[in-house]
Motif scaffolding. Structure first.
Motif, PDB file in Angstrom:
ATOM      1  N   UNK A   8     -91.066  23.892 -80.911  1.00  0.00           N
ATOM      2  CA  UNK A   8     -89.962  24.853 -80.736  1.00  0.00           C
ATOM      3  C   UNK A   8     -88.671  24.135 -80.346  1.00  0.00           C
ATOM      4  N   UNK A   9     -88.776  23.147 -79.449  1.00  0.00           N
ATOM      5  CA  UNK A   9     -87.597  22.395 -79.019  1.00  0.00           C
ATOM      6  C   UNK A   9     -87.007  21.590 -80.181  1.00  0.00           C
ATOM      7  N   UNK A  10     -87.850  21.001 -80.983  1.00  0.00           N
ATOM      8  CA  UNK A  10     -87.379  20.219 -82.129  1.00  0.00           C
ATOM      9  C   UNK A  10     -86.654  21.121 -83.126  1.00  0.00           C
ATOM     10  N   UNK A  11     -87.208  22.287 -83.371  1.00  0.00           N
ATOM     11  CA  UNK A  11     -86.532  23.235 -84.274  1.00  0.00           C
ATOM     12  C   UNK A  11     -85.163  23.608 -83.725  1.00  0.00           C
ATOM     13  N   UNK A  12     -85.085  23.817 -82.421  1.00  0.00           N
ATOM     14  CA  UNK A  12     -83.815  24.186 -81.800  1.00  0.00           C
ATOM     15  C   UNK A  12     -82.792  23.059 -81.947  1.00  0.00           C
ATOM     16  N   UNK A  13     -83.214  21.819 -81.746  1.00  0.00           N
ATOM     17  CA  UNK A  13     -82.308  20.685 -81.916  1.00  0.00           C
ATOM     18  C   UNK A  13     -81.740  20.626 -83.328  1.00  0.00           C
ATOM     19  N   UNK A  14     -82.569  20.944 -84.285  1.00  0.00           N
ATOM     20  CA  UNK A  14     -82.154  20.886 -85.685  1.00  0.00           C
ATOM     21  C   UNK A  14     -81.456  22.162 -86.153  1.00  0.00           C
ATOM     22  N   UNK A  21     -88.657  25.400 -91.206  1.00  0.00           N
ATOM     23  CA  UNK A  21     -89.647  24.374 -90.890  1.00  0.00           C
ATOM     24  C   UNK A  21     -90.904  24.559 -91.723  1.00  0.00           C
ATOM     25  N   UNK A  22     -91.354  25.786 -91.854  1.00  0.00           N
ATOM     26  CA  UNK A  22     -92.547  26.049 -92.666  1.00  0.00           C
ATOM     27  C   UNK A  22     -92.339  25.566 -94.096  1.00  0.00           C
ATOM     28  N   UNK A  23     -91.162  25.827 -94.661  1.00  0.00           N
ATOM     29  CA  UNK A  23     -90.866  25.384 -96.024  1.00  0.00           C
ATOM     30  C   UNK A  23     -90.850  23.864 -96.126  1.00  0.00           C
ATOM     31  N   UNK A  24     -90.213  23.199 -95.169  1.00  0.00           N
ATOM     32  CA  UNK A  24     -90.104  21.742 -95.215  1.00  0.00           C
ATOM     33  C   UNK A  24     -91.453  21.060 -94.967  1.00  0.00           C
ATOM     34  N   UNK A  25     -92.309  21.689 -94.174  1.00  0.00           N
ATOM     35  CA  UNK A  25     -93.630  21.122 -93.879  1.00  0.00           C
ATOM     36  C   UNK A  25     -94.682  21.565 -94.896  1.00  0.00           C
ATOM     37  N   UNK A  26     -94.309  22.510 -95.736  1.00  0.00           N
ATOM     38  CA  UNK A  26     -95.216  23.096 -96.729  1.00  0.00           C
ATOM     39  C   UNK A  26     -96.460  23.672 -96.038  1.00  0.00           C
ATOM     40  N   UNK A  27     -96.186  24.525 -95.045  1.00  0.00           N
ATOM     41  CA  UNK A  27     -97.242  25.280 -94.365  1.00  0.00           C
ATOM     42  C   UNK A  27     -96.810  26.742 -94.357  1.00  0.00           C
ATOM     43  N   UNK A  28     -97.739  27.632 -94.086  1.00  0.00           N
ATOM     44  CA  UNK A  28     -97.381  29.049 -94.075  1.00  0.00           C
ATOM     45  C   UNK A  28     -96.595  29.394 -92.813  1.00  0.00           C
ATOM     46  N   UNK A  29     -95.704  30.346 -92.960  1.00  0.00           N
ATOM     47  CA  UNK A  29     -94.928  30.824 -91.823  1.00  0.00           C
ATOM     48  C   UNK A  29     -95.852  31.390 -90.756  1.00  0.00           C
ATOM     49  N   UNK A  30     -96.879  32.083 -91.171  1.00  0.00           N
ATOM     50  CA  UNK A  30     -97.844  32.665 -90.241  1.00  0.00           C
ATOM     51  C   UNK A  30     -98.546  31.581 -89.421  1.00  0.00           C
ATOM     52  N   UNK A  31     -98.931  30.488 -90.070  1.00  0.00           N
ATOM     53  CA  UNK A  31     -99.606  29.385 -89.364  1.00  0.00           C
ATOM     54  C   UNK A  31     -98.665  28.755 -88.344  1.00  0.00           C
ATOM     55  N   UNK A  32     -97.407  28.568 -88.719  1.00  0.00           N
ATOM     56  CA  UNK A  32     -96.441  27.989 -87.801  1.00  0.00           C
ATOM     57  C   UNK A  32     -96.187  28.912 -86.615  1.00  0.00           C
ATOM     58  N   UNK A  50     -96.288  19.393 -89.993  1.00  0.00           N
ATOM     59  CA  UNK A  50     -95.158  19.854 -89.188  1.00  0.00           C
ATOM     60  C   UNK A  50     -94.500  18.674 -88.483  1.00  0.00           C
ATOM     61  N   UNK A  51     -95.307  17.838 -87.866  1.00  0.00           N
ATOM     62  CA  UNK A  51     -94.779  16.674 -87.158  1.00  0.00           C
ATOM     63  C   UNK A  51     -94.035  15.751 -88.121  1.00  0.00           C
ATOM     64  N   UNK A  52     -94.572  15.540 -89.311  1.00  0.00           N
ATOM     65  CA  UNK A  52     -93.936  14.662 -90.294  1.00  0.00           C
ATOM     66  C   UNK A  52     -92.603  15.240 -90.769  1.00  0.00           C
ATOM     67  N   UNK A  53     -92.545  16.541 -91.002  1.00  0.00           N
ATOM     68  CA  UNK A  53     -91.295  17.169 -91.449  1.00  0.00           C
ATOM     69  C   UNK A  53     -90.209  17.020 -90.397  1.00  0.00           C
ATOM     70  N   UNK A  54     -90.576  17.208 -89.151  1.00  0.00           N
ATOM     71  CA  UNK A  54     -89.600  17.064 -88.066  1.00  0.00           C
ATOM     72  C   UNK A  54     -89.177  15.611 -87.896  1.00  0.00           C
ATOM     73  N   UNK A  55     -90.104  14.688 -88.033  1.00  0.00           N
ATOM     74  CA  UNK A  55     -89.782  13.263 -87.917  1.00  0.00           C
ATOM     75  C   UNK A  55     -88.842  12.830 -89.047  1.00  0.00           C
ATOM     76  N   UNK A  56     -89.059  13.332 -90.260  1.00  0.00           N
ATOM     77  CA  UNK A  56     -88.168  13.004 -91.387  1.00  0.00           C
ATOM     78  C   UNK A  56     -86.745  13.483 -91.115  1.00  0.00           C
ATOM     79  N   UNK A  57     -86.624  14.555 -90.338  1.00  0.00           N
ATOM     80  CA  UNK A  57     -85.308  15.106 -90.016  1.00  0.00           C
ATOM     81  C   UNK A  57     -84.654  14.379 -88.847  1.00  0.00           C
ATOM     82  N   UNK A  58     -85.350  13.408 -88.258  1.00  0.00           N
ATOM     83  CA  UNK A  58     -84.766  12.613 -87.190  1.00  0.00           C
ATOM     84  C   UNK A  58     -85.221  12.951 -85.790  1.00  0.00           C
ATOM     85  N   UNK A  59     -86.271  13.738 -85.667  1.00  0.00           N
ATOM     86  CA  UNK A  59     -86.790  14.106 -84.348  1.00  0.00           C
ATOM     87  C   UNK A  59     -87.801  13.064 -83.886  1.00  0.00           C
TER      88      UNK A  59
END
Length: 78
Positions: A8-14, A21-32, A50-59
């Motif tokens: 949640x904090x990483x999403x807020x930073x971005x 995030x669900x789209x970038x991580x290719x996971x369902x919105x419900x799962x996230x 999810x972790x990889x998508x956030x890391x690619x964005x610089x988190x």
């Protein structure tokens, strides 16, 4: 493994919504949403995506320790 609070904090930073995030991580919105609420243990593959998508964005995820867990944005231009 990252925690729901860190996600949640990483999403807020971005400035990302759960849907972004669900789209970038290719996971369902419900799962996230379930993962972020802490109500369910997600699959390892979902967490990794999810972790990889956030890391690619610089988190960067900071592990829990004496000073607590956290996140930081390595590239504010991301």
């Amino acid at each position: 493994m990252v925690s729901p609070r860190q996600i949640r904090a990483a999403r807020a930073l971005l400035g990302w919504s759960q849907q972004e995030l669900a789209d970038k991580a290719i996971v369902s919105l419900n799962a996230l949403a379930r993962l972020e609420s802490g109500k369910v243990d997600s699959r390892l593959s979902t967490m990794q995506a999810i972790e990889a998508a956030l890391a690619r964005a610089g988190v960067e995820f900071l592990p829990a320790g004496q000073r607590g867990e956290g996140v930081r944005l390595l590239d504010p231009q991301a």
